[in-house]
Motif scaffolding. Structure first.
Motif, short mmCIF file in Angstrom:
data_model
loop_
_atom_site.label_atom_id
_atom_site.label_comp_id
_atom_site.label_asym_id
_atom_site.label_seq_id
_atom_site.Cartn_x
_atom_site.Cartn_y
_atom_site.Cartn_z
N ARG A 143 -7.14 -64.31 -3.16
CA ARG A 143 -5.85 -64.25 -3.28
C ARG A 143 -5.62 -64.52 -5.06
O ARG A 143 -5.51 -65.70 -5.31
N PHE A 171 1.25 -71.57 7.17
CA PHE A 171 1.72 -71.77 5.67
C PHE A 171 3.06 -72.30 5.59
O PHE A 171 3.83 -71.91 6.33
N LEU A 187 5.09 -70.73 8.41
CA LEU A 187 4.54 -69.46 8.88
C LEU A 187 3.26 -69.37 9.36
O LEU A 187 2.27 -69.63 8.76
N ILE A 194 0.09 -67.91 10.74
CA ILE A 194 -0.75 -66.81 10.56
C ILE A 194 -1.68 -66.51 11.45
O ILE A 194 -1.78 -65.49 12.40
N PRO A 206 -4.74 -54.75 10.95
CA PRO A 206 -3.88 -54.04 10.03
C PRO A 206 -3.57 -55.06 8.55
O PRO A 206 -3.87 -56.23 8.82
N SER A 207 -3.22 -54.22 7.46
CA SER A 207 -3.02 -55.30 6.45
C SER A 207 -1.81 -56.45 6.57
O SER A 207 -1.00 -56.06 7.41
N GLY A 208 -2.11 -57.42 6.22
CA GLY A 208 -1.35 -58.53 6.38
C GLY A 208 -1.42 -59.19 7.76
O GLY A 208 -0.83 -60.15 8.05
N SER A 209 -2.47 -58.96 8.53
CA SER A 209 -2.48 -59.63 9.76
C SER A 209 -3.34 -60.93 9.64
O SER A 209 -3.43 -61.61 10.70
N GLY A 210 -3.79 -61.34 8.62
CA GLY A 210 -4.64 -62.62 8.46
C GLY A 210 -5.88 -62.65 8.57
O GLY A 210 -6.84 -63.39 8.46
N LYS A 211 -6.48 -61.30 8.13
CA LYS A 211 -7.91 -61.26 8.04
C LYS A 211 -8.83 -61.91 6.79
O LYS A 211 -9.41 -62.75 6.95
N THR A 247 -7.37 -64.61 5.15
CA THR A 247 -6.97 -65.95 5.57
C THR A 247 -8.01 -66.56 6.35
O THR A 247 -8.67 -67.58 6.12
N1 LIG Z 1 -0.61 -69.32 0.50
C1 LIG Z 1 0.26 -68.45 1.33
N2 LIG Z 1 1.45 -68.66 1.49
C2 LIG Z 1 2.34 -67.92 2.23
N3 LIG Z 1 1.94 -66.91 3.00
C3 LIG Z 1 0.67 -66.49 2.67
C4 LIG Z 1 -0.28 -67.21 2.08
N4 LIG Z 1 -1.43 -66.68 2.04
C5 LIG Z 1 -1.37 -65.74 2.86
N5 LIG Z 1 -0.04 -65.48 3.10
C6 LIG Z 1 0.58 -64.45 4.19
O1 LIG Z 1 -0.21 -64.34 5.49
C7 LIG Z 1 -0.26 -63.27 5.76
C8 LIG Z 1 -1.96 -62.88 6.00
O2 LIG Z 1 -2.40 -62.48 4.72
P1 LIG Z 1 -3.72 -62.05 4.59
O3 LIG Z 1 -4.88 -62.86 5.14
O4 LIG Z 1 -4.06 -61.78 3.17
O5 LIG Z 1 -3.84 -60.64 5.56
P2 LIG Z 1 -5.02 -59.45 5.42
O6 LIG Z 1 -6.17 -59.87 4.58
O7 LIG Z 1 -5.32 -59.08 6.78
O8 LIG Z 1 -4.12 -58.24 4.73
C9 LIG Z 1 0.33 -62.35 5.03
O9 LIG Z 1 1.41 -61.99 5.58
C10 LIG Z 1 0.48 -63.01 3.77
O10 LIG Z 1 1.77 -62.82 3.01
#
Ligand SMILES: Nc1ncnc2c1ncn2[C@@H]1O[C@H](COP(=O)(O)OP(=O)(O)O)[C@@H](O)[C@H]1O
Ligand SMILES: [Mg+2]
Lengths: 832, 220
Positions: free
Chosen positions: A382, B5, B12, B14, B33-38, B40
């Motif tokens: 990130r 988070f 939130l 995840i 899908p994008s934003g699913s938490g991969k 993370t």
């Molecule tokens: N430090 C953070 N604080 C708040 N929300 C977060 C943080 N890091 C990730 N997110 C949220 O967690 C969700 C998953 O993010 P991410 O793992 O990057 O998705 P992916 O890689 O699947 O596209 C997203 O909605 C993102 O906005």
């Protein structure tokens, strides 16, 4: 070891990065300023040290205003000591219608007893060392005398009634320290020729010395013998008598220059902080990756500390090289002020410079770099996660602590350090505040700019507002740098001109001293002949101050250093029945014919320095006779009138029958080339002092010293430029992205350049304006409060300063923008 | 394991109730899908972050209660001591370092004696033997990702994490990079955790899981 190798490798890469280069440059300027001052003052200090040991050209010496007893030669020989006599006195030499005040020195054959003389056949010829004095019939003179009178070696030099042949050019004399900041050139002659010149009589302003040298026991025994025989006015000098007032003057100069150099350090520090901030941003990726690869926080910390150390070391090397160069140039400028060549600088200056670099790095860069340790490894996934940025307060606190440390160190004491620190920070904040106000006011300008066809103007002005924080810093820094230079270069000259305007054209420019009572009337006649309407003569009696209110002055602790000096030097007493011209009564009463006699009128500042006032009692010693008097009035003297004036005026009844000489002053037109030579011929013991020439020489002296100060302040200006560059670096990515966007919208290079130009012109112009305002304000304050002068408005400075500022910064800025423009827009858009 | 988070109004969530075991030598694709938490999830598995709840083990060591430096120590080292490699969507090469220096850096950090030779060797293997002294900006996206692959494999890791390694590349280049990655992974017997939304890429893995609504499902 592993860390060291990696750090070394990365350091080489670091040094190519823009922000690191700015950091190195800023630090180098700080080091150069501080070390340059260190180098320079160490040279002057060493010159004084060296002269201290040779100061006497002997092991022991007695100085007196009269010739020392003849039997001392024998006393010295009895103790197995070699001995010599010297006498120094000012006199005027004429040649070809020109005149020059010289410091004559007659010496016996064995002079110098310690140290050596150096002389040469021609002004630039090879130096010859000798340990004996000029033979009878010869004089050795300094080059300056030859230059000013157009004389050459081999010519004859008229001295009083006699003539002596110029045999050698005098290059060095060991006891020159006694007259180190000598204005008049030296004429060294043989004691045996004194009588033939007729230059000395009982009233001459001469300093006689008896010198002796030999083994320690002999010297000690002779000292003991002398101590018993010393009379009033005779002073025993040892090697420890190394001009204390010069030493304290040097210490003050050292402090002042050191603190002045800190102005450059403060600005450089701002640049360092900006660069370090950018460095932290740019290094966050590396720190995150290293964490990802498994490095521990402490490994990362070590790595960055090593690199920072390396960066600092490079900066120190560059800074020291600059300092060395600067001291060489400034040393050359100052060399003329000293009777001898300056010894090479000591390495202490280098240490001081290096330490400054360490403290500056620690205060301004370390807080940012330390943060790199805290970059979360997750940043690799990130990008928005970076090292937490240092809080502004934290940064300010650490910067202030570093600056405080440096200031305290240069000032040598807490109180001065406090004032200096407040002054430095206050000035910087003041400028920043003004810059902010100007920019705030400038918003209207942007809105008022025509909407169409003037895109570059609107955008350029808008950019100033968008980057207001950095612009404030840039303007504040650059204004500071320019203001100090303006103050020295423009305001000083203005003040001098204003002062010269206050001096009447027909103010006396010649002083005659050492006129004997019987010479007064013939001299008056001569001056009348020369067209001087009403020459006034004033009596002068030499004396020493012995008591104040019945307390011996040696037991009095004077509040002011000046009081100490006033108390211990020879006093020139005068008397007058009428209240003198160009004086103003401040308090008390002037005496009338009925007053008993033992009254004295003092100049106010003189009285203040001694800590006395009306009604206090003073006691003087006049050639062994005590004389007491009460202070009856205080006067203010207009010294700019160039009339003969005295600190101490007696009721004539008290002083008129004391042995003394007379003084007069008059205005001699520049076209008159006959009066002074005639005077010198007919009255060889009268000393004429050409005030105009003297002022000219003092000005050269001051000009040189100011040039040295300007050199130091030059570093402040350079540091200000580096702040500008650092700010540019800090916003470079932003600017790159902005320019790339503009170009993707179809803006031409010319348009982009124009907008940037407007921005830089504004920053430079506003800086110049602020600098002019500050310099003018300071000049006005000085004129009104300190010098009592009318300070004229210098329109030239107000116009030139903004123009110069705009020219400098737009050049520097455009050079950098050109590079951004050279990059393809795509790169700017991708850059993060 | 679960993760959330802290956000302005509460937390939130995840990832919820995730159970996942990756066997040594296996290649696993995490789809979603994008934003699913991969990303993370990947970050948690690699020990770049700590989960809000549950436990995570790596090479048989619990990492959720280790501190940052402890987890870093697990990532460092080569196969015998664990050892983790990474490949990122945005390559993450250091712009100030040449290709060779980029590959060498992690080796030097772990004190490898023949870091230089090994880095050269690996750059040769990914077909960049003649681009050693080029800076990232002088390399194309595909070339940069190959440098990143060399960097990941040069450390001889037991475990490789790849986050959308072809996400920034065009189809053909992406396919080429993926091919290189899988062949090296098989050759070295490295365990691979691959995060992607690209079904074609996922198809080349031994096993696939899917994140949806914060939950994990095995998929065909
Ligand atoms: N430090 C953070 N604080 C708040 N929300 C977060 C943080 N890091 C990730 N997110 C949220 O967690 C969700 C998953 O993010 P991410 O793992 O990057 O998705 P992916 O890689 O699947 O596209 C997203 O909605 C993102 O906005
Ligand atoms: Mg992702």
């Amino acid at each position: 070891m592993k860390q060291l190798a990696i750090a070394w490798q990365l350091l080489r890469r670091d040094l190519r990065a823009g922000e690191v280069r700015v950091l190195v440059l800023a630090l180098a300027v700080a080091v150069a300023a501080v070390a340059g001052v260190g180098f320079l003052t160490s040279r002057v200090d060493a010159a004084m040290q060296r002269q201290a040991s040779e100061l006497l050209a002997a092991d022991v010496s007695v100085e007196a205003p009269r010739e020392l007893p003849a039997d001392w030669d024998e006393l010295a020989s009895d103790e197995g000591l070699r001995h010599a006599r010297i006498v120094r006195f000012p006199t005027v030499v004429f040649h070809d219608g020109r005149s020059q005040l010289v410091q004559a020195k007659a010496v016996t054959a064995d002079y110098p007893l310690r140290g050596e003389l150096r002389h040469s056949a021609t002004p630039d010829g090879e130096e010859v060392v000798s340990t004996s004095a000029p033979p009878a019939g010869e004089v050795w003179v300094e080059r300056r005398l030859l230059d000013s009178l157009g004389l050459r070696v081999g010519d004859s030099l008229p001295l009083g009634r006699g003539e002596l042949r110029i045999a050698r050019v005098l290059r060095y004399e060991p006891d020159r320290g006694a007259d180190m900041f000598q204005i008049a050139p030296r004429v060294l002659m043989a004691w045996a020729d004194l009588d033939a010149t007729g230059l000395l009589n009982a009233y001459s302003r001469a300093r006689y010395r008896f010198l002796a040298a030999g083994d320690e026991a002999g010297v000690a025994a002779f000292r003991a013998v002398l101590t018993d025989r010393l009379q009033a006015g005779q002073r025993l000098l040892g090697i420890e008598d190394a001009r204390p007032e010069f030493r304290s003057a040097l210490e003050r100069a050292q402090r002042f220059l050191g603190l002045a150099a800190l102005g450059a350090v403060l600005l450089a520090g701002a640049a360092v902080a900006l660069a370090a901030h950018r460095y932290r941003e740019r290094q966050s990726d590396m720190a995150a990756l290293m964490r990802c690869f498994g490095s521990r926080q402490n490994d990362i910390l070590t790595l960055y500390l090593l690199r920072l150390f390396g960066i600092g070391a490079v900066a120190v090397l560059i800074g020291l090289a600059l300092a060395w160069l600067a001291q060489a140039v400034l040393g050359e400028v100052l060399a003329g002020l000293f009777a001898t060549t300056l010894p090479p600088p000591s390495w202490r200056g280098a240490g001081v410079g290096a330490l400054t670099a360490v403290v500056t790095l620690a205060g301004f860069a370390l807080p940012s770099v330390l943060r790199l340790r805290h970059v979360p490894p997750l940043r690799v996934l990130r990008r928005d996660l970076g090292a937490p940025s240092v809080s502004t307060w934290m940064l300010l606190a650490s910067a202030a602590a570093a600056l405080g440390l440096l200031v305290r160190w240069q000032a040598g004491e807490w109180q001065l350090a406090g004032y200096a620190l407040l002054g430095l920070i206050g000035t910087a904040l003041g400028f920043a505040l003004l810059a902010w106000l100007l920019l705030w006011a400038g918003r209207g300008l942007q809105r008022g700019a025509p909407a169409t066809g003037w895109w570059a103007l609107r955008f350029g002005l808008g950019a100033l507002q968008r980057r207001r924080g950095l612009a404030v810093l840039q303007i504040g820094a650059f204004a500071t740098g320019m203001a100090v230079i303006l103050l020295l270069a423009v305001v000083r000259v203005d003040l001098l001109a204003a002062w010269r305007d206050t001096v009447a054209d027909d103010a006396p420019n010649q002083f005659l001293i050492n006129v004997q009572p019987e010479e007064v009337e013939p001299l008056r006649a001569l001056l009348r002949d020369a067209g001087i309407a009403d020459p006034r003569f004033y009596p002068m009696v030499r004396a020493r101050l012995t008591h104040l209110n019945d307390k011996p002055i040696d037991e009095i602790a004077f509040a002011e250093e000046r009081g100490e000096r006033f108390a211990h030097r020879d006093q020139n007493l005068s008397y007058a029945a009428e209240f003198p011209r160009a004086n103003r009564m401040l308090g008390g009463l002037w005496w009338g014919p009925d007053d008993a006699g033992h009254q004295v009128s003092l100049e106010k500042r003189f009285a203040d320095s001694l800590g006395i006032g009306i009604g206090d009692k003073m006691e003087f010693d006049i050639a062994g006779t005590p004389l007491q008097a009460h202070v009856m009035s205080l006067r203010e003297v207009d010294w700019d009138s160039f009339q003969v004036n005295f600190f101490v005026l007696f009721n004539p009844k008290a002083l008129a029958d004391q042995p003394g000489t007379w003084v007069t002053s008059f205005h001699l037109s520049a076209a008159d080339h006959i009066t002074l030579p005639r005077l010198n011929r007919e009255f060889p013991t009268v000393t004429a002092i050409d005030v105009g020439a003297l002022i000219g020489q003092v000005r050269t002296l001051i000009d040189r010293a100011v040039l040295a100060v300007e050199g130091v302040f030059g570093f402040t200006l350079i540091a200000a430029l580096v702040v500008f560059l650092a700010a540019f670096q800090a916003e470079r990515a932003d600017r790159g992205r902005e320019i790339a966007l503009l170009r993707s919208f179809g803006a031409t290079r010319v348009q982009v350049r124009r907008a940037a130009m407007i921005e830089f012109l504004m920053i430079g112009g506003l800086s110049g304006l602020l600098a002019a305002a500050a310099a003018w304000g300071a000049g006005w304050l000085l004129a009104a409060r300190v010098f009592n002068l009318d300070y004229a408005f210098n329109a030239w400075m107000w116009i030139a300063a903004p123009l110069i500022g705009a020219a400098l910064l737009s050049t520097a800025g455009m050079l950098n923008v050109r590079r951004v423009l050279a990059e393809p827009p795509l790169q700017g858009l991708q850059a993060s | 394991m679960e993760h959330g988070f802290t956000v302005p109004h509460g937390t939130l969530s995840i990832l919820r109730d995730i159970h996942l075991r990756v066997k040594a030598g296996e290649s696993l694709a995490v789809l979603g899908p994008s934003g699913s938490g991969k990303s993370t999830l990947l970050g948690l598995l690699a020990g770049l972050d700590r989960p809000s709840g549950g436990r995570i083990e790596m090479f048989g060591t619990r990492i959720d209660d280790l501190d940052e430096d402890g987890r870093a120590a697990l990532r460092a080292g080569d196969r015998d001591a664990g050892g983790v490699g990474f490949v990122f969507q945005s390559f993450q090469l250091l712009p100030a370092l040449t290709a060779l220096e980029n590959v060498r850096l992690p080796l030097e950090l772990s004190g490898n004696r023949d870091a230089d030779a090994r880095a050269r060797d690996w750059l040769g293997r990914v077909g960049l033997g003649d681009r050693l002294d080029h800076f990232p900006r002088q390399l194309s996206g595909g070339e940069q990702q190959r440098v990143a692959l060399a960097r990941a494999f040069a450390g001889d890791p037991a475990l490789l994490f790849a986050d959308e390694p072809t996400g920034n590349l065009d189809r053909a280049t992406g396919a080429h990079v993926a091919e290189l990655m899988f062949s090296l992974q098989r050759e070295r017997g490295v365990t691979l955790v691959l995060v992607t939304h690209d079904e074609n890429l996922a198809a080349q893995c031994d096993r696939r899981v899917r994140i949806d609504g914060g939950e994990l499902r095995e998929s065909a």
